[in-house]
Scaffold this motif. Structure first.
Motif, PDB file in Angstrom:
ATOM      1  N   VAL A 171       0.832  -1.205   0.000  1.00  0.00           N
ATOM      2  CA  VAL A 171       0.000   0.000   0.000  1.00  0.00           C
ATOM      3  C   VAL A 171       0.865   1.253   0.000  1.00  0.00           C
ATOM      4  N   ALA A 172       1.912   1.255   0.805  1.00  0.00           N
ATOM      5  CA  ALA A 172       2.816   2.411   0.842  1.00  0.00           C
ATOM      6  C   ALA A 172       3.475   2.639  -0.511  1.00  0.00           C
ATOM      7  N   ALA A 173       3.886   1.549  -1.161  1.00  0.00           N
ATOM      8  CA  ALA A 173       4.513   1.671  -2.478  1.00  0.00           C
ATOM      9  C   ALA A 173       3.530   2.209  -3.508  1.00  0.00           C
ATOM     10  N   ASP A 174       2.268   1.746  -3.451  1.00  0.00           N
ATOM     11  CA  ASP A 174       1.260   2.228  -4.396  1.00  0.00           C
ATOM     12  C   ASP A 174       0.945   3.702  -4.177  1.00  0.00           C
ATOM     13  N   VAL A 175       0.844   4.104  -2.920  1.00  0.00           N
ATOM     14  CA  VAL A 175       0.566   5.518  -2.627  1.00  0.00           C
ATOM     15  C   VAL A 175       1.698   6.398  -3.140  1.00  0.00           C
ATOM     16  N   THR A 176       2.933   5.967  -2.893  1.00  0.00           N
ATOM     17  CA  THR A 176       4.081   6.734  -3.375  1.00  0.00           C
ATOM     18  C   THR A 176       4.114   6.774  -4.900  1.00  0.00           C
ATOM     19  N   ASN A 177       3.721   5.670  -5.515  1.00  0.00           N
ATOM     20  CA  ASN A 177       3.702   5.628  -6.979  1.00  0.00           C
ATOM     21  C   ASN A 177       2.658   6.580  -7.547  1.00  0.00           C
ATOM     22  N   ILE A 178       1.527   6.717  -6.845  1.00  0.00           N
ATOM     23  CA  ILE A 178       0.512   7.688  -7.285  1.00  0.00           C
ATOM     24  C   ILE A 178       1.073   9.105  -7.219  1.00  0.00           C
ATOM     25  N   VAL A 179       1.759   9.406  -6.113  1.00  0.00           N
ATOM     26  CA  VAL A 179       2.379  10.731  -5.980  1.00  0.00           C
ATOM     27  C   VAL A 179       3.403  10.960  -7.096  1.00  0.00           C
ATOM     28  N   ALA A 180       4.241   9.941  -7.370  1.00  0.00           N
ATOM     29  CA  ALA A 180       5.245  10.069  -8.428  1.00  0.00           C
ATOM     30  C   ALA A 180       4.585  10.254  -9.795  1.00  0.00           C
ATOM     31  N   ALA A 181       3.465   9.546 -10.030  1.00  0.00           N
ATOM     32  CA  ALA A 181       2.767   9.677 -11.307  1.00  0.00           C
ATOM     33  C   ALA A 181       2.192  11.078 -11.480  1.00  0.00           C
ATOM     34  N   VAL A 182       1.613  11.619 -10.407  1.00  0.00           N
ATOM     35  CA  VAL A 182       1.060  12.974 -10.480  1.00  0.00           C
ATOM     36  C   VAL A 182       2.167  13.997 -10.731  1.00  0.00           C
ATOM     37  N   LEU A 183       3.284  13.858 -10.020  1.00  0.00           N
ATOM     38  CA  LEU A 183       4.409  14.777 -10.230  1.00  0.00           C
ATOM     39  C   LEU A 183       4.996  14.621 -11.636  1.00  0.00           C
ATOM     40  N   ALA A 184       5.015  13.398 -12.157  1.00  0.00           N
ATOM     41  CA  ALA A 184       5.497  13.181 -13.524  1.00  0.00           C
ATOM     42  C   ALA A 184       4.575  13.847 -14.537  1.00  0.00           C
ATOM     43  N   ILE A 185       3.260  13.790 -14.291  1.00  0.00           N
ATOM     44  CA  ILE A 185       2.314  14.478 -15.177  1.00  0.00           C
ATOM     45  C   ILE A 185       2.585  15.980 -15.185  1.00  0.00           C
ATOM     46  N   LEU A 186       2.785  16.550 -14.000  1.00  0.00           N
ATOM     47  CA  LEU A 186       3.081  17.985 -13.917  1.00  0.00           C
ATOM     48  C   LEU A 186       4.402  18.313 -14.604  1.00  0.00           C
ATOM     49  N   PHE A 187       5.407  17.440 -14.450  1.00  0.00           N
ATOM     50  CA  PHE A 187       6.707  17.645 -15.096  1.00  0.00           C
ATOM     51  C   PHE A 187       6.566  17.614 -16.615  1.00  0.00           C
ATOM     52  N   VAL A 188       5.878  16.617 -17.142  1.00  0.00           N
ATOM     53  CA  VAL A 188       5.695  16.508 -18.593  1.00  0.00           C
ATOM     54  C   VAL A 188       4.913  17.709 -19.114  1.00  0.00           C
ATOM     55  N   ARG A 189       3.854  18.064 -18.420  1.00  0.00           N
ATOM     56  CA  ARG A 189       3.013  19.183 -18.858  1.00  0.00           C
ATOM     57  C   ARG A 189       3.803  20.489 -18.886  1.00  0.00           C
ATOM     58  N   ARG A 190       4.571  20.749 -17.839  1.00  0.00           N
ATOM     59  CA  ARG A 190       5.286  22.018 -17.746  1.00  0.00           C
ATOM     60  C   ARG A 190       6.411  22.103 -18.770  1.00  0.00           C
ATOM     61  N   LEU A 191       7.203  21.036 -18.886  1.00  0.00           N
ATOM     62  CA  LEU A 191       8.324  21.064 -19.812  1.00  0.00           C
ATOM     63  C   LEU A 191       7.834  21.137 -21.255  1.00  0.00           C
ATOM     64  N   THR A 192       6.766  20.433 -21.567  1.00  0.00           N
ATOM     65  CA  THR A 192       6.193  20.513 -22.918  1.00  0.00           C
ATOM     66  C   THR A 192       5.726  21.933 -23.221  1.00  0.00           C
ATOM     67  N   HIS A 193       5.087  22.563 -22.261  1.00  0.00           N
ATOM     68  CA  HIS A 193       4.622  23.940 -22.441  1.00  0.00           C
ATOM     69  C   HIS A 193       5.801  24.898 -22.603  1.00  0.00           C
ATOM     70  N   MET A 194       6.844  24.713 -21.823  1.00  0.00           N
ATOM     71  CA  MET A 194       8.020  25.570 -21.939  1.00  0.00           C
ATOM     72  C   MET A 194       8.628  25.493 -23.337  1.00  0.00           C
ATOM     73  N   GLN A 195       8.777  24.282 -23.850  1.00  0.00           N
ATOM     74  CA  GLN A 195       9.383  24.133 -25.173  1.00  0.00           C
ATOM     75  C   GLN A 195       8.465  24.662 -26.264  1.00  0.00           C
ATOM     76  N   HIS A 196       7.173  24.429 -26.138  1.00  0.00           N
ATOM     77  CA  HIS A 196       6.237  24.925 -27.145  1.00  0.00           C
ATOM     78  C   HIS A 196       6.249  26.447 -27.184  1.00  0.00           C
ATOM     79  N   THR A 197       6.261  27.065 -26.010  1.00  0.00           N
ATOM     80  CA  THR A 197       6.282  28.529 -25.941  1.00  0.00           C
ATOM     81  C   THR A 197       7.580  29.097 -26.501  1.00  0.00           C
ATOM     82  N   LYS A 198       8.699  28.469 -26.164  1.00  0.00           N
ATOM     83  CA  LYS A 198       9.986  28.972 -26.647  1.00  0.00           C
ATOM     84  C   LYS A 198      10.114  28.795 -28.156  1.00  0.00           C
ATOM     85  N   ALA A 199       9.628  27.679 -28.686  1.00  0.00           N
ATOM     86  CA  ALA A 199       9.691  27.458 -30.135  1.00  0.00           C
ATOM     87  C   ALA A 199       8.853  28.491 -30.878  1.00  0.00           C
TER      88      ALA A 199
END
Length: 280
Positions: free
Chosen positions: A242-270
């Motif tokens: 359960v602890a591993a799954d909860v941490t994985n959910i947190v990591a997945a949410v942070l990964a979504i935010l990371f992908v979203r932000r970096l994609t937006h940064m590159q799109h805006t700069k291009a």
């Protein structure tokens, strides 16, 4: 004095042509060539997406696919937590006096089989989604790394191939992908030479920390559950799962935010680079 050319018209001095002959010679003489006119042809602007000597490729589509898969991974983790709690409930019931007077465990075979099936299905679904997500995420990761190399050519420690290969280096995959992510993030800023307060790497560090914790907890929980035989050992392993799954959910949410932000940064700069005035 007679004209030096027609010999019958008079001129003012000897050896010179008369005015009439002078006019005829001027009319017969070819015109001097005109000075060449230099025309400046403007240098054609490079096609869209070309900056300097590199070509930018949109990370938007891959970023969306990666975010969707990461969201599905989080949903699969919720299902896994549900299945683990169900198994833990059954085993905790045994520990809390789940024995009848004749010595048989007060857990029906149907409940035990259902709990095992839930654990197996959610585990398989989670592993399949994680593999699919890793493939798409790494392809996106390589795309943004290549784009960042166009934004800042001399900014990186390694080549673009490390955006893929670093994930498969034993032990090295615990820090090399993060370095690639940090360099890519920095190069994708509006001004990669600006102070670090502009688009700080806090999100990168948070995502990577959660990812490392998930890896450690997942391995420990998996080994404990595979070796568990008694109800007490199963309950203990379930707690780690359960602890591993909860941490994985947190990591997945942070990964979504990371992908979203970096994609937006590159799109805006291009877009900013493509709209900038070019020297002709």
């Amino acid at each position: 004095m007679p004209c030096s050319q027609c010999e019958h018209r008079s001129t003012t001095s000897a050896g010179t042509p008369c005015p009439a002959c002078t006019g005829q010679n001027a009319a017969a003489a070819p015109a001097a060539p005109a000075a060449p006119v230099t025309t400046l042809t403007p240098t054609p602007a490079p096609p869209p997406g070309v900056v300097g000597s590199g070509v930018l490729r949109s990370p938007v589509g891959l970023g969306r696919a990666a975010m969707i898969l990461l969201l599905l991974v989080a949903v699969a983790d919720v299902a896994s937590i549900t299945a683990t709690f169900n198994m833990r409930r059954l085993m905790a019931g045994v520990l809390d006096g789940g024995f009848v007077d004749d010595g048989f465990v007060a857990v029906s075979e149907r409940d035990a089989d259902f709990a095992d099936a839930m654990m197996a299905v959610t585990s398989f679904a989670g592993m399949a989604l994680v593999l699919a997500t890793m493939v798409v995420f790494i392809i996106w990761f390589h795309r943004v790394r290549c784009n960042a190399g166009v934004f800042a050519t001399d900014w990186f420690t390694n080549g673009t191939g490390m955006a893929i290969g670093s994930w498969f280096i034993p032990i090295g995959n615990l820090w090399i992908p993060r370095r690639v992510a940090v360099e890519t993030w920095t190069a994708s800023r509006a001004d990669h030479l600006a102070h670090s307060r502009q688009e700080p790497i806090t999100l990168v560090n948070a995502w990577w920390t959660a990812w490392l914790i998930t890896i450690c907890l997942g391995r420990v929980a998996g080994r404990l559950y595979d070796r568990a035989e008694t109800p007490g050992e199963i309950v203990s392993a379930a707690n780690f799962l359960v602890a591993a799954d909860v941490t994985n959910i947190v990591a997945a949410v942070l990964a979504i935010l990371f992908v979203r932000r970096l994609t937006h940064m590159q799109h805006t700069k291009a877009l900013a680079l493509s709209q900038a005035p070019r020297t002709v």
